[in-house]
Structure formats: structure tokens, C-alpha cells
Design a protein around this motif. Structure first.
Motif, short mmCIF file in Angstrom:
data_model
loop_
_atom_site.label_atom_id
_atom_site.label_comp_id
_atom_site.label_asym_id
_atom_site.label_seq_id
_atom_site.Cartn_x
_atom_site.Cartn_y
_atom_site.Cartn_z
N THR A 80 0.66 -1.21 -0.23
CA THR A 80 -0.20 -0.04 0.06
C THR A 80 0.95 0.79 0.16
O THR A 80 2.05 1.22 0.65
N ILE A 81 0.27 2.31 -0.50
CA ILE A 81 0.96 3.15 -1.02
C ILE A 81 0.13 4.47 -0.28
O ILE A 81 -0.62 5.41 -1.21
N LEU A 82 0.65 5.51 0.43
CA LEU A 82 0.26 6.45 1.14
C LEU A 82 1.16 7.67 1.29
O LEU A 82 2.51 7.75 1.85
N ILE A 83 0.20 9.18 1.30
CA ILE A 83 0.78 9.92 1.80
C ILE A 83 0.43 10.49 3.07
O ILE A 83 -1.00 9.96 3.70
N CYS A 84 1.57 10.55 4.50
CA CYS A 84 0.81 10.36 5.61
C CYS A 84 1.67 11.89 5.79
O CYS A 84 2.48 12.29 6.08
N ASP A 112 -4.30 7.26 11.19
CA ASP A 112 -5.30 7.94 11.03
C ASP A 112 -4.64 9.02 10.21
O ASP A 112 -4.91 10.17 10.53
N SER A 113 -3.36 9.38 10.50
CA SER A 113 -2.25 10.82 9.83
C SER A 113 -2.73 10.42 8.17
O SER A 113 -1.87 11.22 7.97
N CYS A 114 -2.51 9.67 7.56
CA CYS A 114 -2.81 9.52 6.29
C CYS A 114 -3.64 9.88 5.46
O CYS A 114 -5.29 9.62 5.89
N ALA A 115 -3.81 10.16 4.08
CA ALA A 115 -4.72 10.21 3.12
C ALA A 115 -5.19 8.76 2.94
O ALA A 115 -4.94 8.52 1.16
N ASN A 116 -5.91 7.46 3.53
CA ASN A 116 -5.92 6.69 3.29
C ASN A 116 -7.65 6.42 1.45
O ASN A 116 -6.83 5.92 1.06
N ALA A 117 -8.41 7.65 1.44
CA ALA A 117 -8.92 7.08 0.49
C ALA A 117 -8.52 7.70 -0.44
O ALA A 117 -8.48 7.72 -1.55
N ASP A 118 -7.51 8.65 -0.66
CA ASP A 118 -6.46 9.09 -2.07
C ASP A 118 -5.23 7.87 -1.99
O ASP A 118 -4.30 7.74 -2.78
N ALA A 130 -2.62 0.92 -4.00
CA ALA A 130 -1.76 -0.51 -4.05
C ALA A 130 -0.54 -1.15 -5.46
O ALA A 130 -1.37 -0.71 -6.50
N VAL A 131 0.02 -2.18 -5.23
CA VAL A 131 0.64 -2.41 -5.85
C VAL A 131 1.28 -3.78 -5.26
O VAL A 131 1.14 -3.77 -4.72
N THR A 132 1.33 -4.33 -6.37
CA THR A 132 2.19 -5.30 -6.33
C THR A 132 3.61 -5.87 -7.29
O THR A 132 3.74 -5.76 -8.28
N THR A 133 4.65 -6.55 -6.59
CA THR A 133 5.69 -6.53 -6.60
C THR A 133 6.23 -7.60 -7.84
O THR A 133 5.12 -8.02 -7.74
N ASP A 134 7.27 -7.14 -8.70
CA ASP A 134 6.90 -8.32 -9.40
C ASP A 134 8.38 -9.59 -9.05
O ASP A 134 7.98 -9.72 -8.33
N ALA A 135 8.74 -10.14 -9.88
CA ALA A 135 9.44 -11.12 -10.34
C ALA A 135 10.60 -10.78 -8.68
O ALA A 135 11.55 -11.67 -7.83
N ARG A 136 11.44 -10.28 -9.59
CA ARG A 136 12.61 -8.89 -8.50
C ARG A 136 12.55 -8.40 -7.27
O ARG A 136 13.47 -7.56 -6.67
N GLY A 137 11.29 -7.97 -6.76
CA GLY A 137 10.69 -7.07 -5.49
C GLY A 137 10.67 -5.92 -6.01
O GLY A 137 11.18 -5.19 -5.31
N ARG A 138 10.25 -5.89 -7.36
CA ARG A 138 10.78 -3.18 -7.86
C ARG A 138 8.82 -3.52 -8.26
O ARG A 138 8.14 -4.57 -8.38
N PHE A 139 8.85 -1.99 -8.04
CA PHE A 139 7.61 -1.97 -8.74
C PHE A 139 7.43 -0.36 -8.56
O PHE A 139 8.70 0.44 -8.53
N THR A 140 6.21 0.60 -9.60
CA THR A 140 6.31 1.35 -10.16
C THR A 140 5.38 1.60 -10.40
O THR A 140 4.15 1.02 -10.18
N ARG A 141 4.73 2.78 -9.40
CA ARG A 141 3.40 3.53 -8.80
C ARG A 141 2.46 4.71 -9.27
O ARG A 141 3.66 5.45 -8.60
N LYS A 142 1.89 5.27 -10.38
CA LYS A 142 1.17 6.62 -9.45
C LYS A 142 0.48 6.72 -8.57
O LYS A 142 -0.29 5.53 -8.63
N LEU A 143 0.76 8.33 -8.15
CA LEU A 143 -0.03 8.25 -6.97
C LEU A 143 0.34 9.45 -7.16
O LEU A 143 0.03 11.05 -7.08
N VAL A 145 5.78 9.49 1.83
CA VAL A 145 5.18 8.97 0.96
C VAL A 145 5.59 7.45 1.94
O VAL A 145 6.84 6.92 1.72
N HIS A 146 4.34 6.58 2.87
CA HIS A 146 4.78 5.69 3.28
C HIS A 146 3.97 4.25 2.69
O HIS A 146 3.02 4.37 2.15
#
Length: 378
Positions: free
Chosen positions: A72-76, A90-96, A99-112, A125-126
């Protein structure tokens, strides 16, 4: 012989934060034949921008999270990478969040998307794992235009631990039976195992329903716990209105869960009884009111005039006597002017009691005497 390369320097244009796995110590492995490498289980988070305003977006990349891990990726708000997220999610913007799933090498890229958290900055960014082995990492981020406040003072030297005596005190009331929020007091004993006193500690009390994640709420206890001393603390716990089922109350201090206590909340049967009564009583009352209105509006047959009070009843006409089998049919001609025999409405002319069969006068002849003669036996 090729000399060993120097330390790897990060790109100054990109903020980089590295956080260790919360369940295991940090492990760094170096290969003597090549450049220094970071262990695969050390999560790293990078941001495309260190500052952005609400409505914009940033790209979050990461590595070292393990293969096929759900994150999970959050702005807190009210957080820094060195202390983590103060106050929990409770300190994070949960509604915005995303979620992302890593690949086989444990990496990810996600727009937030950039959104303002409910707490003031400093912000991060938590990124954290959802299931399995716990791991988290934070990257410093600034939400443009969002308020900034200093973080609360961090206690150093004091360490609190909860003893075995933990329980929930209190009971439900009649209002709780009708859907009022259930409330208890979480009572526990803590001891200071550090080298300095702990003054006015801030605890986090979380309530979780079933398998869902707990919802944390900060509560501050007023007092000082000296080193080697213990104190008995009581904190209020309240659920939402109408809550029922199996709950778990958790206590966290300094990022650690110190104690958990189960809480079984009964169903508010008073609410069910209320709706049953509403469904039964209201239709019955409406029906009775409608019948009363109909009874007042409909016309009454017993009154000659609608406005006459008292409700007087008029006499009904007497029924007619049945005709005799030997009675003559009523004549359709108008009665003679010389006839003096009264004709009552309940007698036919042939059944007049004044003219019997023996004393009935015969009609005068057209050319004969006018003296009436009696009929007799000849």
C-alpha cells in the motif's frame, strides 16, 4: 588488480529513504569482486518529486520488497522517515492511497495522486506490506500549501513495557441495548525499564472488528513514570453506534503493540424490537384513524335532516295485511261521490269491516226501486 570502488552515492535530485524490515535485522552483503550491493530484503522507496501540490501526481518506485508482495502507498502527515508514521494510518490520506504488487525481482512502479493528509506536515510517502512478513519504508515528501507543525517531543531513555494484568472494565447499559455506542475502559499496568523517566506518554488504542485492521486513536496519559517504577493506566475505548460482534482492542506505544484484549459486543436487540413495534403498531393506528374518519363522514339513515341533533328515529309504516284468496281485485275506477264508506289505507274496499258478506247491500238496479234489499236464501 582492479581497486575496489568507493561508496555508492545517491542521486541528489531524488529523495531516497531506506527502512529496514520490521521483523528482521538489517543485512547488507558486499561482493568483493564487484560494486557494493544491498541485500534483496532491504526495502527502498524513491520519488519522482520531493514536492507537489494537491491535484498533481508523483511516481513512486521501489525495490527490495520481495517477489509478488502486495503493498500500500499512502501520503501521511506528522511523520518523518526516522520516526515513521506518528499516529498510524489515521494520519494518512487513506481515500487517495494506491495498492501495487511487486514483480518477481521485488520492484514496483506506481503513480500516486497528491492529496492533503488529515494531519499537518512534515509528510512522507509511506509504503508498507499488506500481508505476510511486515516491512515498511518512508520517503520524505512535501505537500505544497499544506500546514506544517513541529512533531511532538520524542522520549529518549524511557522504555515502557506492559505487565500481564490487562483487562476491559465496564458493562453495557440500557441505551447500549438500543444502539448506543458501547464503551469500556482499557486497564493495564506498565513499567519503565529504561534509564530515564517517561512523562505524559502518548499511547495508541486500536479497535479491530474480526479480521479487519485496527483503527488507531491517540490517547495521552498525564503522569510521570520513573525508571524502575510502574503505573496503572486506564484509557477509554468506544465503538461506533450499533456495533456488535467480536472485536479486539490493541495497545501500541513507540511503534510496538504492547497488549491485546478480546471484546465480545452483543447485538442491540432493542433496535430490532423497536422496528417490529413500529411495523405492527403504526399500521394498526392508521387503520383505526381511517375507520373513525369514515364513520364520521358517511351519511346516517336514521336522521331525516343531517343537522338535526339527537338522532330521532321515525316510525316505520305498518306492513300491509295479506290479501284473501276470495278477495275481489281492486277496481281501477274512481270511487263514487255518493259513497260514504271510508276507505282506510290498510284495508281494501272488498275487505272493509263495515260491509260483511251477510250485511252487504246489493247495488240498485238501473230501472228498479232505490230501496236496498238484502240477499237471502231463496
Amino acid at each position: 588488480m582492479t581497486p575496489l570502488p568507493g561508496p555508492v552515492a545517491a542521486d541528489p535530485s531524488e529523495p531516497v529513504a531506506v527502512a529496514a524490515d520490521l521483523s528482521e535485522p538489517v543485512a547488507v552483503a558486499a561482493d568483493l569482486s564487484g560494486p557494493v550491493a544491498v541485500a534483496a530484503d532491504r526495502p527502498v522507496v524513491r520519488l519522482s518529486k520531493s514536492q507537489a501540490g494537491t491535484g498533481g501526481s508523483i511516481t513512486v518506485t521501489g525495490s527490495g520488497w520481495g517477489a509478488r508482495r502486495l503493498l500500500t502507498i499512502l501520503i501521511c502527515g506528522r511523520s518523518v522517515p526516522s520516526r515513521g508514521v506518528v499516529g498510524g494510518t489515521d494520519s494518512c490520506a487513506n481515500a487517495d492511497g494506491r495498492a501495487v504488487t511487486t514483480d518477481a525481482r521485488g520492484r514496483f512502479t506506481r503513480k500516486l495522486p497528491v492529496a492533503e493528509p488529515p494531519r499537518p506536515c512534515p509528510c512522507v510517502v509511506h509504503v508498507a506490506t499488506v500481508a505476510g512478513r511486515k516491512a515498511a519504508a518512508d520517503a520524505l515528501f512535501m505537500v505544497a500549501g499544506h500546514s506544517v507543525e513541529p512533531l511532538p517531543r520524542e522520549e529518549t531513555g524511557g522504555r515502557l513495557s506492559v505487565l500481564t494484568d490487562t483487562r476491559l472494565e465496564g458493562s453495557g447499559t440500557l441505551l447500549t441495548w438500543f444502539g448506543s455506542p458501547p464503551a469500556r475502559r482499557f486497564v493495564f499496568t506498565v513499567g519503565n525499564t529504561g534509564t530515564s523517566a517517561v512523562q505524559d506518554p502518548v499511547f495508541q488504542v486500536g479497535t479491530a472488528h474480526g479480521v479487519f485492521a485496527p483503527r488507531w486513536e491517540e490517547q495521552q496519559w498525564r503522569g510521570t513514570i520513573a525508571p524502575g517504577r510502574k503505573a496503572r493506566i486506564s484509557l477509554p475505548v468506544e465503538l461506533a453506534a450499533g456495533a456488535h460482534g467480536d472485536y479486539t482492542v490493541s495497545l501500541k506505544y513507540g511503534g510496538k503493540v504492547l497488549a491485546e484484549q478480546p471484546w465480545g459486543v452483543g447485538r442491540p436487540w432493542g433496535v430490532t424490537l423497536f422496528w417490529v413495534l413500529v411495523c405492527v403498531v403504526v399500521p394498526g393506528a392508521v387503520f383505526r384513524a381511517g375507520m373513525a374518519v369514515v364513520d364520521r363522514v358517511r351519511p346516517r339513515e336514521s336522521l331525516r335532516h343531517a343537522g338535526r341533533p339527537g338522532g330521532l328515529r321515525l316510525p316505520r309504516p305498518a306492513p300491509r295485511a295479506p290479501r284473501s284468496a276470495h278477495a275481489r281485485p281492486r277496481s281501477t275506477k274512481a270511487p263514487s261521490k255518493h259513497t260514504s264508506t271510508p276507505v282506510l289505507p290498510w284495508f281494501t274496499p272488498d275487505s272493509d269491516p263495515g260491509t260483511s258478506a251477510a250485511g252487504r247491500l246489493s247495488a240498485p238496479h238501473k230501472n228498479g226501486p232505490t230501496t236496498p234489499t238484502r240477499r237471502g236464501n231463496t
